[in-house]
Design a protein around this motif. Structure first.
Motif, PDB file in Angstrom:
ATOM      1  N   SER A   1      37.165  43.556  29.170  1.00  0.00           N
ATOM      2  CA  SER A   1      36.505  42.322  29.597  1.00  0.00           C
ATOM      3  C   SER A   1      35.002  42.546  29.602  1.00  0.00           C
ATOM      4  CB  SER A   1      36.977  41.893  30.995  1.00  0.00           C
ATOM      5  OG  SER A   1      36.737  42.906  31.956  1.00  0.00           O
TER       6      SER A   1
ATOM      7  N   GLY B   1      34.272  45.753  31.692  1.00  0.00           N
ATOM      8  CA  GLY B   1      35.408  46.440  32.295  1.00  0.00           C
ATOM      9  C   GLY B   1      36.012  47.355  31.254  1.00  0.00           C
TER      10      GLY B   1
ATOM     11  N   GLU C   1      37.092  51.015  35.123  1.00  0.00           N
ATOM     12  CA  GLU C   1      35.839  50.995  35.885  1.00  0.00           C
ATOM     13  C   GLU C   1      35.004  49.792  35.451  1.00  0.00           C
ATOM     14  OE1 GLU C   1      34.948  53.020  38.286  1.00  0.00           O
ATOM     15  OE2 GLU C   1      36.257  54.751  38.088  1.00  0.00           O
ATOM     16  N   ILE C   2      34.020  49.439  36.295  1.00  0.00           N
ATOM     17  CA  ILE C   2      33.102  48.342  35.993  1.00  0.00           C
ATOM     18  C   ILE C   2      31.721  48.932  35.717  1.00  0.00           C
ATOM     19  CG2 ILE C   2      32.066  46.206  36.812  1.00  0.00           C
ATOM     20  CD1 ILE C   2      35.077  46.043  36.411  1.00  0.00           C
TER      21      ILE C   2
ATOM     22  N   SER D   1      31.624  50.421  40.042  1.00  0.00           N
ATOM     23  CA  SER D   1      32.786  50.571  40.919  1.00  0.00           C
ATOM     24  C   SER D   1      32.991  52.012  41.391  1.00  0.00           C
ATOM     25  CB  SER D   1      34.050  50.073  40.210  1.00  0.00           C
ATOM     26  OG  SER D   1      34.174  50.668  38.921  1.00  0.00           O
TER      27      SER D   1
ATOM     28  N   GLU E   1      39.947  48.907  38.018  1.00  0.00           N
ATOM     29  CA  GLU E   1      39.273  47.616  38.035  1.00  0.00           C
ATOM     30  C   GLU E   1      39.301  47.014  36.629  1.00  0.00           C
ATOM     31  OE1 GLU E   1      38.523  49.471  41.562  1.00  0.00           O
ATOM     32  OE2 GLU E   1      37.623  50.265  39.738  1.00  0.00           O
ATOM     33  N   LEU E   2      39.438  45.702  36.561  1.00  0.00           N
ATOM     34  CA  LEU E   2      39.467  45.017  35.273  1.00  0.00           C
ATOM     35  C   LEU E   2      39.150  43.544  35.465  1.00  0.00           C
ATOM     36  CD1 LEU E   2      43.163  44.447  34.127  1.00  0.00           C
ATOM     37  CD2 LEU E   2      42.548  45.122  36.420  1.00  0.00           C
TER      38      LEU E   2
ATOM     39  N   VAL F   1      36.441  41.480  34.778  1.00  0.00           N
ATOM     40  CA  VAL F   1      35.208  41.258  35.531  1.00  0.00           C
ATOM     41  C   VAL F   1      34.498  39.998  35.054  1.00  0.00           C
ATOM     42  CG1 VAL F   1      33.868  42.723  33.963  1.00  0.00           C
ATOM     43  CG2 VAL F   1      33.087  42.357  36.331  1.00  0.00           C
TER      44      VAL F   1
ATOM     45  N   TYR G   1      36.121  40.679  40.232  1.00  0.00           N
ATOM     46  CA  TYR G   1      37.012  41.425  39.356  1.00  0.00           C
ATOM     47  C   TYR G   1      38.339  41.669  40.073  1.00  0.00           C
ATOM     48  CZ  TYR G   1      35.145  45.193  42.297  1.00  0.00           C
ATOM     49  OH  TYR G   1      34.771  45.967  43.367  1.00  0.00           O
TER      50      TYR G   1
ATOM     51  N   SER H   1      41.211  44.508  41.226  1.00  0.00           N
ATOM     52  CA  SER H   1      41.363  45.936  41.512  1.00  0.00           C
ATOM     53  C   SER H   1      42.721  46.162  42.166  1.00  0.00           C
ATOM     54  CB  SER H   1      40.251  46.425  42.445  1.00  0.00           C
ATOM     55  OG  SER H   1      40.506  47.770  42.851  1.00  0.00           O
TER      56      SER H   1
ATOM     57  N   GLN I   1      41.604  36.697  34.689  1.00  0.00           N
ATOM     58  CA  GLN I   1      40.205  36.979  34.985  1.00  0.00           C
ATOM     59  C   GLN I   1      39.610  35.896  35.888  1.00  0.00           C
ATOM     60  OE1 GLN I   1      37.901  37.807  31.540  1.00  0.00           O
ATOM     61  NE2 GLN I   1      35.965  37.988  32.627  1.00  0.00           N
TER      62      GLN I   1
END
Length: 410
Positions: free
Chosen positions: A316, A329, A333-334, A348, A355-356, A358, A369, A371, A403
């Motif tokens: 993302s 994403g 992680e972000i 993040s 995490e995804l 975003v 986001y 998590s 999302q």
């Protein structure tokens, strides 16, 4: 009887529980004295009561599905030594493997497709290995059982035209199996047409009899003495069940509610299976399953900190409202990166959570986001620069989310 007792038994008897048990142990099998299993794509051997495991294979490819011979002296398995997946046999005490099959496998399959050359069992005389090979004309994921000579030679198809998991009776005259293969599908609480039942094929009379009739998942039958054990989700979590080989009502033998019972496999007097990343043993005629404390002593290189290129793992992304930075994403992680000059930021920094999905708020201040820090995917909001703690917005993560999308006023 599987009575193999190598000299390394004293080493394997080390108390693993005192040193910390290892998880992510898969595809176990049991002999009269030992348990073979897969960890990190390699095959290991431990004492039947647990202990520190001995590594048997080390190839960079995947070695899977270890099965002890009836006397416990050999282990059959499948591996990628030559670039394709084939069946091999090696001494249970360790040593050079011998290749038994040479027919090209179907190659990489999607996760739900599993693999070719799944080792299922040995014939009671130790002459042949039962292997499910993906050789049906209508589906590269479908397979049927073959008998592969343990000393080498041409494999022979068994009468069943298609199967999933399976196990021979102690005298080798019958074969308990599922005509439908669903072991890799990963469907929770599935009640559709791909749900397998357990059947018994009489190899002498060329007849098949249905043993279970449940609308959900009855999987991986294991024939030990007069009982056929299998995994079933009759209570919506896969547990171990047992049913008399002559038929009758299945008995629930375990009471797990958190993680499924996976990949049960049988020895002369016990069944082992994977559950929650651990290996469990259920002794035939016993009153309950016991967790086998096993420790794998390894450097675990894939758990060490390392730099990774995550460009191919972006799932993302968005551009900030004024275009100064972009958020991505990737790999759980972000990250934010500048449009021109400046430093990338890991916003993040949560290696224990993923995490995804975003998105950036219209006022540019925050990121939203998903998590799984709580165990389920929830919506979180935090400052775009990573300062401060994230704020959890939702608490009903048992539903599916997409999302997050911001309102115009943020």
């Amino acid at each position: 009887m599987r009575n193999f007792v190598p000299a390394l038994a004293l080493v394997l008897a080390t108390n693993a529980a005192a040193q910390g048990e290892t998880r992510l142990l898969r595809y176990p099998d049991v002999s009269a004295t030992h348990i073979a299993f897969v960890y990190g794509g390699d095959i290991y051997l431990a004492g039947r009561e647990g202990g520190t495991a001995q590594r048997l294979t080390s190839h960079e490819g995947l070695e899977l599905y270890p099965k002890f011979s009836p006397d416990g002296r050999r282990i059959a398995f499948s591996a990628e030594y030559g670039g394709t997946r084939q069946v091999y046999v090696m001494p249970a005490a360790g040593g050079a493997p011998k290749q038994l099959t040479y027919y090209t496998d179907v190659g990489p399959l999607p996760t739900r497709g599993g693999t070719d050359y799944r080792v299922l069992d040995w014939t009671p005389d130790g002459r042949d290995i039962v292997v499910r090979a993906n050789r049906v004309p209508f589906d590269e994921r479908g397979g049927r059982p073959y008998l592969v000579p343990a000393e080498g030679g041409m494999e022979r198809p068994m009468p069943m035209i298609e199967s999933g998991g399976g196990s021979l009776s102690p005298d080798g005259s019958k074969f308990a199996y599922t005509p439908i293969e669903a072991d890799w599908r990963g469907w929770k609480r599935y009640r559709g047409g791909r749900a397998p039942d357990v059947w018994i094929y009489d190899l002498s009379n060329d007849t098949a009899t249905q043993l279970t009739n449940f609308r959900g998942m009855d999987m991986n039958p294991v024939w030990v003495a007069d009982t056929i054990y299998f995994a079933s989700d009759r209570g919506y979590t896969l547990n171990l069940y047992g049913v008399a080989a002559t038929g009758g009502e299945p008995r629930k033998l375990t009471e797990f509610t958190d993680f499924d019972v996976l990949w049960p496999s049988g020895g002369p007097d016990a069944v082992v299976f994977e559950q929650g990343g651990y290996i469990w043993r259920y002794d035939h005629g016993g009153s309950g399953a016991v967790r086998v404390p096993i420790r794998v002593a390894t450097d675990a290189p894939y758990t060490l900190p390392a730099f990774k290129k995550v460009a191919t793992q972006v799932e993302s992304f968005e551009i900030s409202p004024k275009g100064e930075r972009a958020v991505f994403g990737a790999r759980g992680e972000i990250f934010t990166l500048p449009a021109k000059n400046g430093e990338p930021r890991n916003v993040s920094r949560t290696p224990a959570a993923r995490e995804l999905s975003v998105s950036w708020s219209p006022d540019g201040r925050n990121l939203a986001y998903l998590s799984d820090a709580s165990g389920e995917y929830e919506i979180y909001v935090r400052s775009h620069d990573g300062r401060g703690a994230p704020r959890r917005v939702t608490r009903d993560g048992d539903i599916w989310r997409f999302q997050p999308v911001w309102s115009p006023d943020s």
